[in-house]
Design a protein around this motif. Sequence first.
Motif, PDB file in Angstrom:
ATOM      1  N   ALA A  12     -60.284   9.654 134.044  1.00 35.86           N
ATOM      2  CA  ALA A  12     -59.478  10.789 135.059  1.00 35.86           C
ATOM      3  C   ALA A  12     -59.259   9.860 136.287  1.00 35.86           C
ATOM      4  CB  ALA A  12     -60.056  11.887 135.262  1.00 35.86           C
ATOM      5  N   THR A  13     -60.346   9.137 136.843  1.00 39.63           N
ATOM      6  CA  THR A  13     -59.897   8.507 137.941  1.00 39.63           C
ATOM      7  C   THR A  13     -59.350   7.194 137.604  1.00 39.63           C
ATOM      8  OG1 THR A  13     -62.159   7.597 137.552  1.00 39.63           O
ATOM      9  CG2 THR A  13     -62.171   9.354 139.234  1.00 39.63           C
ATOM     10  N   ALA A  14     -59.391   6.741 136.694  1.00 37.08           N
ATOM     11  CA  ALA A  14     -58.486   5.525 136.386  1.00 37.08           C
ATOM     12  C   ALA A  14     -57.222   5.783 136.354  1.00 37.08           C
ATOM     13  CB  ALA A  14     -58.947   4.775 135.177  1.00 37.08           C
ATOM     14  N   TRP A  15     -56.975   6.874 135.833  1.00 35.78           N
ATOM     15  CA  TRP A  15     -55.378   7.115 135.551  1.00 35.78           C
ATOM     16  C   TRP A  15     -54.815   8.095 136.706  1.00 35.78           C
ATOM     17  CZ3 TRP A  15     -52.424   4.894 132.218  1.00 35.78           C
ATOM     18  CH2 TRP A  15     -53.089   4.317 131.145  1.00 35.78           C
ATOM     19  N   ASN A  16     -55.970   8.540 137.494  1.00 37.00           N
ATOM     20  CA  ASN A  16     -55.579   9.267 138.662  1.00 37.00           C
ATOM     21  C   ASN A  16     -54.839  10.732 138.241  1.00 37.00           C
ATOM     22  OD1 ASN A  16     -56.038   9.903 141.343  1.00 37.00           O
ATOM     23  ND2 ASN A  16     -54.121   8.668 142.167  1.00 37.00           N
ATOM     24  N   GLN A  17     -55.689  11.184 137.337  1.00 39.30           N
ATOM     25  CA  GLN A  17     -55.007  12.637 136.920  1.00 39.30           C
ATOM     26  C   GLN A  17     -56.113  13.739 136.967  1.00 39.30           C
ATOM     27  OE1 GLN A  17     -54.537  11.785 132.799  1.00 39.30           O
ATOM     28  NE2 GLN A  17     -52.247  11.120 132.855  1.00 39.30           N
ATOM     29  N   PRO A  18     -55.613  14.891 136.894  1.00 43.45           N
ATOM     30  CA  PRO A  18     -56.869  15.836 137.149  1.00 43.45           C
ATOM     31  C   PRO A  18     -57.044  16.374 135.677  1.00 43.45           C
ATOM     32  CG  PRO A  18     -54.548  16.755 137.292  1.00 43.45           C
ATOM     33  CD  PRO A  18     -54.227  15.118 137.180  1.00 43.45           C
ATOM     34  N   GLY A  36     -56.908  -2.926 131.454  1.00 39.86           N
ATOM     35  CA  GLY A  36     -57.045  -3.504 132.584  1.00 39.86           C
ATOM     36  C   GLY A  36     -56.879  -2.503 133.772  1.00 39.86           C
ATOM     37  N   GLU A  37     -56.695  -1.389 133.662  1.00 39.01           N
ATOM     38  CA  GLU A  37     -56.919  -0.312 134.854  1.00 39.01           C
ATOM     39  C   GLU A  37     -58.249  -0.469 135.665  1.00 39.01           C
ATOM     40  OE1 GLU A  37     -54.880   2.211 135.843  1.00 39.01           O
ATOM     41  OE2 GLU A  37     -53.260   1.705 134.575  1.00 39.01           O
ATOM     42  N   THR A  38     -58.022  -0.252 136.775  1.00 38.12           N
ATOM     43  CA  THR A  38     -59.140  -0.143 137.683  1.00 38.12           C
ATOM     44  C   THR A  38     -59.465   0.915 138.372  1.00 38.12           C
ATOM     45  OG1 THR A  38     -58.133  -1.453 139.206  1.00 38.12           O
ATOM     46  CG2 THR A  38     -59.694  -2.730 137.765  1.00 38.12           C
ATOM     47  N   ILE A  39     -60.592   1.422 138.770  1.00 36.24           N
ATOM     48  CA  ILE A  39     -60.616   2.550 139.696  1.00 36.24           C
ATOM     49  C   ILE A  39     -60.874   2.157 141.115  1.00 36.24           C
ATOM     50  CG2 ILE A  39     -62.097   4.645 139.826  1.00 36.24           C
ATOM     51  CD1 ILE A  39     -63.160   3.916 137.003  1.00 36.24           C
ATOM     52  N   ASP A  40     -59.977   2.576 141.815  1.00 33.98           N
ATOM     53  CA  ASP A  40     -60.090   2.375 143.180  1.00 33.98           C
ATOM     54  C   ASP A  40     -60.399   3.331 144.229  1.00 33.98           C
ATOM     55  OD1 ASP A  40     -57.899   4.062 142.764  1.00 33.98           O
ATOM     56  OD2 ASP A  40     -56.313   2.465 143.053  1.00 33.98           O
ATOM     57  N   GLY A  41     -61.046   4.568 143.408  1.00 34.90           N
ATOM     58  CA  GLY A  41     -61.746   5.682 144.162  1.00 34.90           C
ATOM     59  C   GLY A  41     -60.892   6.197 144.983  1.00 34.90           C
ATOM     60  N   GLU A  42     -59.827   6.536 144.778  1.00 36.09           N
ATOM     61  CA  GLU A  42     -58.661   7.553 145.212  1.00 36.09           C
ATOM     62  C   GLU A  42     -59.247   8.697 144.982  1.00 36.09           C
ATOM     63  OE1 GLU A  42     -54.028   8.380 144.668  1.00 36.09           O
ATOM     64  OE2 GLU A  42     -54.579   6.360 144.414  1.00 36.09           O
ATOM     65  N   LEU A  43     -58.984   9.656 145.906  1.00 35.84           N
ATOM     66  CA  LEU A  43     -59.596  10.843 145.890  1.00 35.84           C
ATOM     67  C   LEU A  43     -58.646  11.938 145.009  1.00 35.84           C
ATOM     68  CD1 LEU A  43     -61.369  11.943 149.054  1.00 35.84           C
ATOM     69  CD2 LEU A  43     -62.472  11.262 146.930  1.00 35.84           C
ATOM     70  N   LEU A  44     -59.356  12.442 144.191  1.00 35.66           N
ATOM     71  CA  LEU A  44     -58.714  13.769 143.390  1.00 35.66           C
ATOM     72  C   LEU A  44     -59.135  15.147 143.837  1.00 35.66           C
ATOM     73  CD1 LEU A  44     -56.256  13.348 141.289  1.00 35.66           C
ATOM     74  CD2 LEU A  44     -58.023  14.155 139.636  1.00 35.66           C
ATOM     75  N   THR A  45     -58.321  16.104 144.385  1.00 40.47           N
ATOM     76  CA  THR A  45     -58.864  17.001 144.989  1.00 40.47           C
ATOM     77  C   THR A  45     -59.342  18.029 144.220  1.00 40.47           C
ATOM     78  OG1 THR A  45     -56.752  17.837 145.403  1.00 40.47           O
ATOM     79  CG2 THR A  45     -57.757  16.568 147.327  1.00 40.47           C
ATOM     80  N   ALA A  46     -59.962  19.116 144.565  1.00 39.51           N
ATOM     81  CA  ALA A  46     -60.302  20.340 143.662  1.00 39.51           C
ATOM     82  C   ALA A  46     -59.043  20.990 143.335  1.00 39.51           C
ATOM     83  CB  ALA A  46     -61.407  21.047 144.225  1.00 39.51           C
ATOM     84  N   LYS A  47     -58.345  21.209 144.300  1.00 35.91           N
ATOM     85  CA  LYS A  47     -56.873  21.942 144.195  1.00 35.91           C
ATOM     86  C   LYS A  47     -56.064  21.282 143.030  1.00 35.91           C
ATOM     87  CE  LYS A  47     -52.718  23.291 146.451  1.00 35.91           C
ATOM     88  NZ  LYS A  47     -51.487  22.885 147.400  1.00 35.91           N
ATOM     89  N   ALA A  48     -55.942  19.789 142.727  1.00 36.58           N
ATOM     90  CA  ALA A  48     -55.302  19.579 141.537  1.00 36.58           C
ATOM     91  C   ALA A  48     -55.978  19.879 140.117  1.00 36.58           C
ATOM     92  CB  ALA A  48     -55.294  17.967 141.720  1.00 36.58           C
ATOM     93  N   GLY A  73     -61.616  -2.029 143.465  1.00 40.04           N
ATOM     94  CA  GLY A  73     -62.185  -1.037 142.482  1.00 40.04           C
ATOM     95  C   GLY A  73     -62.914  -1.320 141.344  1.00 40.04           C
ATOM     96  N   ILE A  74     -63.417  -0.711 140.642  1.00 44.91           N
ATOM     97  CA  ILE A  74     -64.170  -1.063 139.632  1.00 44.91           C
ATOM     98  C   ILE A  74     -63.514  -0.880 138.397  1.00 44.91           C
ATOM     99  CG2 ILE A  74     -66.158   0.240 138.283  1.00 44.91           C
ATOM    100  CD1 ILE A  74     -66.277   1.711 141.295  1.00 44.91           C
ATOM    101  N   PRO A  75     -63.887  -1.932 137.543  1.00 47.19           N
ATOM    102  CA  PRO A  75     -63.203  -1.884 136.216  1.00 47.19           C
ATOM    103  C   PRO A  75     -63.466  -0.761 135.457  1.00 47.19           C
ATOM    104  CG  PRO A  75     -64.098  -3.939 136.606  1.00 47.19           C
ATOM    105  CD  PRO A  75     -64.565  -3.143 137.671  1.00 47.19           C
TER     106      PRO A  75
END
Lengths: 622, 175, 478, 102, 510
Positions: free
Chosen positions: D52-58, B116-128, D3-5
Amino acid sequence: MMAMAVILSFLFPLVGTLILAFSAGRLGPRASATVGVGSVGLAALATLWAVLTHTGGSQGVTLWNWISVGDFQPTIGLAVDGLTLVMMSVITGVGFLIHLFAAWYMTGEAGITRFYAWMNLFVFSMLLLVLGDNLLLLFLGWEGVGLCSYGLIGYYYQNSANGQAAFKAFVVTRIGDVFLALGLFLIFMELGTLDIATILARAPELWEPGSTTANLAALLVLGGALGKSAQVPLHTWLPDAMAGPTPVSALIHAATMVTAGVYLIARLNGLFLLAPDVMLLVGVIGAASLLLAAFAALAQTDIKRVLAYSTMSQIGYMFLALGVGAFDAAIFHLVTHAFFKALLFLSAGAVIISCHHEQDMGKLGGLWRKLPVAYGGFIVGGAALVALPLVTAGFFSKDEILWQAMAADQTGLLIVGLLGAVLTGLYTVRLILGTFHGEPGSDHARHPEPGTNVFTHHLPLVVLAVLSTFIGAWIYPGLGELFPQAPGETTDSGHTLLQVLAMGAAIAGLALAGWLFLMRRQWLDDIARKGAGARLWTLWHHAWGFDALFDRVLVRPWQWSVRMLRFDFINMIMNLPAVVARVFNAGLVRAQNGRTRSYALVMVFGATLILVALALAPGGGA
Amino acid sequence: MELAFYLSSLVAVLATVGVITGTNPVHAIVYLIVSLIAVALVFFALGAPFAGALEIIVYAGAIMVLFVFVVMMLNLHPDAEREQTWTHPRYWLGPSVLALVLLAALVALLGQGGVGETIDGELLTAKAVGMTLFGPWLMVVELSAILLLAALVTASHVGRRSNPLRNNENRGGTP
Amino acid sequence: MLTLESLIAILPLIIVATTAVVVMLGIAWQRHHAVTALVTAGGLVLALLSVPVASGALSSPPLMTMDGLAIMGSVLVLLCALVTVALSHHYLTGYIGPREEFYLLLLCAVTGALGLVASDHLATLFISLELLSMPLYGMLAYSFRAERSLEAGIKYLVLSAAATAFLLFGMALIYARTGRMDLAGLAAGLAATPDPWTLAGAVLMVVGLGFKLSIVPFHLWTPDVYQGGPAPATIFLATVSKLAVFLVLLRLIMVAPIFDSEWLRSLFTMLALITMLGGNLLALFQPNLKRLLGYSSIAHFGYLLVAIVVGGQLAVETTGVYLITYLVTTLAAFGVVTMVSSPFGGEDAAGLHHYRGLFWRRPWLAAVMTVSFLSLAGIPLTAGFIGKFYVIALGVSDARWWLVGSIVAGSAIGLFYYLRVMVTLYMPEPGMRRRDAVHDWGSRVGGLTLMVVAVLILVIGVYPGPVIDWVVGLSGVS
Amino acid sequence: MNGIPMEHGLILASILFSLGLAGLMLRRSMLFVLMSLEVMLNSAALAFVVGATAWNQPDGQAMFLLVITLAAAEASVGLALMIQLYQRFRSLDLDVASRMRG
Amino acid sequence: MILVWLILIPFLGGLLSWQAERWSEHAPRWIALGTMLFVLVISIFLWLTGDFSLPVDGNSQWLLEWRAPWIPRFGIEIHLALDGLSLILVALTGFLGTLAVLCSWREIVQRVGFFHLNLLFILGGVVGVFLALDLFLFFLFWEMMLVPMYFLIALWGHSGSPGQTRIRAATRFFIYTQASGLLMLVAILALVFVHFSNTGELSFSYDALRGTDVPEPLAFWLMLGFFVAFAVKLPVVPFHGWLPDAHAQAPTAGSVDLAGILLKTAAYGIIRFALPLFPEQSEAFAPVAMTLGLVGIIYGAVLACGQQDIKRLIAYTSISHMGFVLIALYSGSELAIQGAIILMVAHAFSSAGLFILSGQLYERIHSRDMRVMGGLWSRIPVLPGFTLCFVAASLGMPITANFVGEFMILFGTFPGAPVVVVIASVGLVLAAIYSLLLMQRVHYGPEYRTGPLKGPDAREYGMMLTLLALTIAVGLYPQPLLDTTAAVSAPIAELFTGGADLAARAGEVN
């Protein structure tokens, strides 16, 4: 002393066999004959010695322990009593004369060494059969006799018909042997021993008279006796066994083989007395064989086949005697029969050799002047066979049998016996007339070469001829005390009547034969040529069609199954996995078509299959 | 954001269909580039601009140029491709159905589970990403360096045009 | 963190990678076949010697582990690579064209294999696997002027890339579900019951790995690639590549709970069944020795899958012992093919008719071949029997009767073609043109290595104690 | 809308993956096959980025990078082999290169 | 240590003869002959010096024993032991091995060294089977002898139709026996693991595993695993397919070994392992086993009658004879089991004799097809006589050892299973038919071709005579053999009745 003599008596033929067998063709025909005849002669002498030193009762000697496992303790042991000695005397005495005659008969044949090796082994086996103190050793001799008959009947091996005859003789008697073997198993299981004396002692203690076990045991032993003694229904090998040289026939019919069954039943008398039903069966089978063979003998054209059926018929008398409990009478007839049947066969042999191996009555005839010795033999032997009153040995023994049957109140058997006597007269006269009188049927018969050797040709015939007369009956010692009481010993009423009846039957037979064959020849031939008469003739000629019956019931199904199974269908079934593997291989290899696309296709197909299965699995497989 | 995602998804799928059904190599390559750019847009929409940028630079830029280069070098024409038969259903039906079934199975499985995770479009930078790569993943980066080396060597060896011995060609491939 | 000390743990990998660089520089400077081979072998030996040092390391670098399984894998990889180098040297002596790149590629692949057996993370797993495969494309297509070599390279590339895509997609699904990629993390994240996503991911990973192990139905590339590739490349593919991939599969089973689900177990059982039977059935009438060995290796990995199904301590031990026996056997079998093929630049002498009557020309070579085929067939007194014994024992100990039954059936089918090959060696020589090993093969490095391997088959078969002890000692970990 | 599922992203990846597979199975030309492979690898990479975007991980994006590296390497080697194929058979048809079978 | 040497000598001799081919063509033959004679002499020496009485309590049942650790991980030992039964079979192996070497003297002219290597390896393996007591070791030898046998058939077999059939025959032999052997391995392992879970000790030792308490359905399957392996080799009817082909195609020495000793390893296996390890299950299984034995007797005999190839005929008769052995082994009667041992020895002699004879015939007329024989009696001196003797032995004529064996079996089995014996007795008639058929087709009848053929030379004559003398000697005085094996058979026979006795005794107590 006597033990030594007995051992020597069977050792001589054995040594003879070994010498002959291992000479590997290095012995000449004369030397072979000398060894072969000599060894049996020595055996006969040893037997004589044994007879002279025999002090009565049963004496035993154990050579060594054969097998010893738990209760199973058969020995290589000999037991000698009166019965044994009588048998031994017949075997070695008559056997010796036959051997001697064979030296004349076989002159110029190939493979004399082989012949005598077999003959000696035959005598040896038969001696072992009668000497063995336990049933297993008896069985050893029993089987040995069968093997020797195989070797001798198939002596002229290059003719495959002879081979077939030998084969048949062995297999048919082997069927009987299997019954005997089963009898042995049963007896051992029930009585825990194979020793004959012990068996006879223990059986009455452990078995109720008429009990199933006793009946079964007796029945099985009887089965063995039927095979060896050529009684209905295991008799079919006997006429075919004429394929061997004539001395062999003489040996088989007179001295050895066929008498084994009579000996066995006489030996195991105690066992049979416990099984009255089986006793009756023995008598009935004897009577049946007697009649059946007599009729068959009437319709034969081959002189040896006539004699063969007559043997079967006479053995039928012996079985009849055994069946009514007259063991002594049976052995008596065995002895006299040995004399006159040997005489008849040897005389027939003399005729056959003189006429260049011609043995069809149709092609013989008119020989009585040219072959006087053989003719004499036939006349004397035939008279004994017909049981010509008072002068022949056969009369005394046959009369005894008929008397015992009467005394045992077996009227049916008695009538059959009398009828048989008439028929015997018929076929005997027919045989003699056909062979020695009338017109010669072929060139061979017109110019016979009579045997001239006094020692090997005349002597055996003459000696046997003498023994076939009342002298033969005279020298029989009588074994009454060895056996249980016979029915005829308790009473004497009607004995005279019976004797008259028997004489009448024999003479009636002769008279009828004379009338038929001399006066009404034409009429007889007409009957035999058409209609019911012809059919009856054919039926008798083929001895009531037993061969055809067995052919249809046993041989053909057997051959059919051999043919069907030849290719081993079970194995074919077991090869099924190989076929399946081949099919799978073909299918799988097809997939290896070398195309990358289809490789990918198969791979994806596999993956899809798994995924679909996962998707369809309850709860996604979790 | 969502709209961008679905729109570029649609473009990516359609362009990919064009790739696998095309007969002209150059057209197909162009379709593929479109598809890749669409996927890059998806990345942007998901909030992974670094990935999107790399997709365009490396994939659409470098790799596809390589393809074009080879196509040019071999001077391929649409007719050079011998796929006359492939329009017949017998040839494409089976594989297509198989692919569809696979897709259906995957979608079904995706529908059955999930967190049930959704992607909220939070940015992940190149640095990470860089921190990860050159931090704990350093060994992996080294290994991929060797991977590239191996690819280089392979390509340079296999790509040789000239034969050291001309007659060698006859030796190989005899049945 | 990546510390200097943790680097000690992967010392063998570093040494091999360094050797690769040295060889590359050597090629750039001056080509020399023998020296290149020597340097390669030296590097591998050095790496081998450094394994004890590495096993003593207290920590390992991130994303990697140096447990018993990894050490066992490293040693086996390095040994097989050494034998391959020796045989390659023999083989390439007859090759016309640049030979040195082969060693470079081989070293790269070995690096990948070492990484693979030590991987503790999906990223390492993936990149090592690719590092193992990528040079193999080059090695298989090495004599690309021969059509078959090229064909082998292309087929392997295309299909392997597809398999990689499956593997990656599977990893991605698992990652999407758990958000972790290290194996320990996966284990922690999936401690609860498995769900469809992860199972689907696992299945897709199994497809990817199954392809490399040529599990039926992902096996179709095997015979073609085995047949087409140059013998040393095939050897490497059949030994190092399969060994490393199998070990990593085993590690996944041991560590990650998703791979332990009942459903997957039955999947593996099915795969094992059809792989054993399929591999053996395919080989029945195969006239080409290299293809035949390909099919046979399919079957052998079918047997080995029993270890995956059963799992546990004994399974690891079984895997170790079976792999060792499989490796020596395969090396010997292919070694003979290499020996016979070497003198020629063209296609390898793999037709069975080339080997007819070999015993009467090259008795010892034929003896080596016989021993290796006996071992493949699992006849007692050879290493193969010990392996088969272990697998059957494993199956029996877990009462997996279906598997045991099909091992028996598979062995029976297998005998048919192993015997076919063996008897060919002893048949009278045909009059036709034949190919043969060079006369002094036995005194060359490759030949000597081959003899040692053959003797090893017998030694392991007769006295397996030490090998078993070694494996037992290492399988205690993880 | 928040957000997108994640499923949607993965379904997109699945679609692309299946299309790549279809191409792999359908096409005879090696060029198209290689392109199909690129599509498949790309779809897998997409799935990682989605994760990766879902878990917000690099980590997922780092993985993406590795996949691109592989794609590049694969493409270069594949194209080199393709050139050889063309030189040998004057064709890119993979079915031509199917001499080994059985 | 003498046991180790018994096994090692053939192997070393084999290697030596292989290499001896460099020196001369005859060197391998002499070395092989010496080796086998050596084995024979050792075993006879052991026989003469051994004490074979029933073991007194506490004493070992083994005459000699030797053990050394081998694979400690699984508790596998090299455990060899010898008792009366093994000794007789080892001596038989030595004797038939000698004969096998002798009968190949002229027949094998190609690759002599390698031939003898294989021959001696077979014999070494067989000796190993008879001596091994550790189940793993037993299995090892069991499988190991297959390989050289395979080569013997495949490489030196009679080239009937072009080349292929002998390889097929050899392959079939190998696959049958190996596959069934693997089933046995599975059973062994299962037994070991059950023992392990019962006691926590991994062991393949015979003594340790004997008393293992196996849960019921499993125990039956394990017994079946053992039985199938032995049934294939014996062979019992559905599994007999390999035998006729292997016999027909094998060189004479191979046939002699195959019929003479390899088949006996199966009977030995049943006596030594299948029965003692699973007494109750075996007893329950006995009716089935006996039925299979009966089927074998009849089926083998019928098929023997339908054969054209003389060696195939003899091969099918082996199936028939082994049916008797099978019946005996499952009869639970000491008499029958003793009889089975005698029959094993007797069959070894008689079938070896017949095979050697057909080999000698083949050397003379270059055919094994009985359709092109006939009337050979007048063309070859002496050999037909020997043929008749061995044919007589084969049909169980008294005086020969076969008679003693068969009749002891039937006597022993009759009380327990009269119906079985009755049916088996039919086999006696059939034996007469097929045996005489052989005689009839080969030596009797009109001559197919004319012209005399060479008689046997001293070597051939000697072999025949020795075999015949032994057959008759055992037939007339089997007691020494019986005494030697009594200590083995008695306990085996007690295994079956043991359960019943215990139950009866328990009843009394209650």
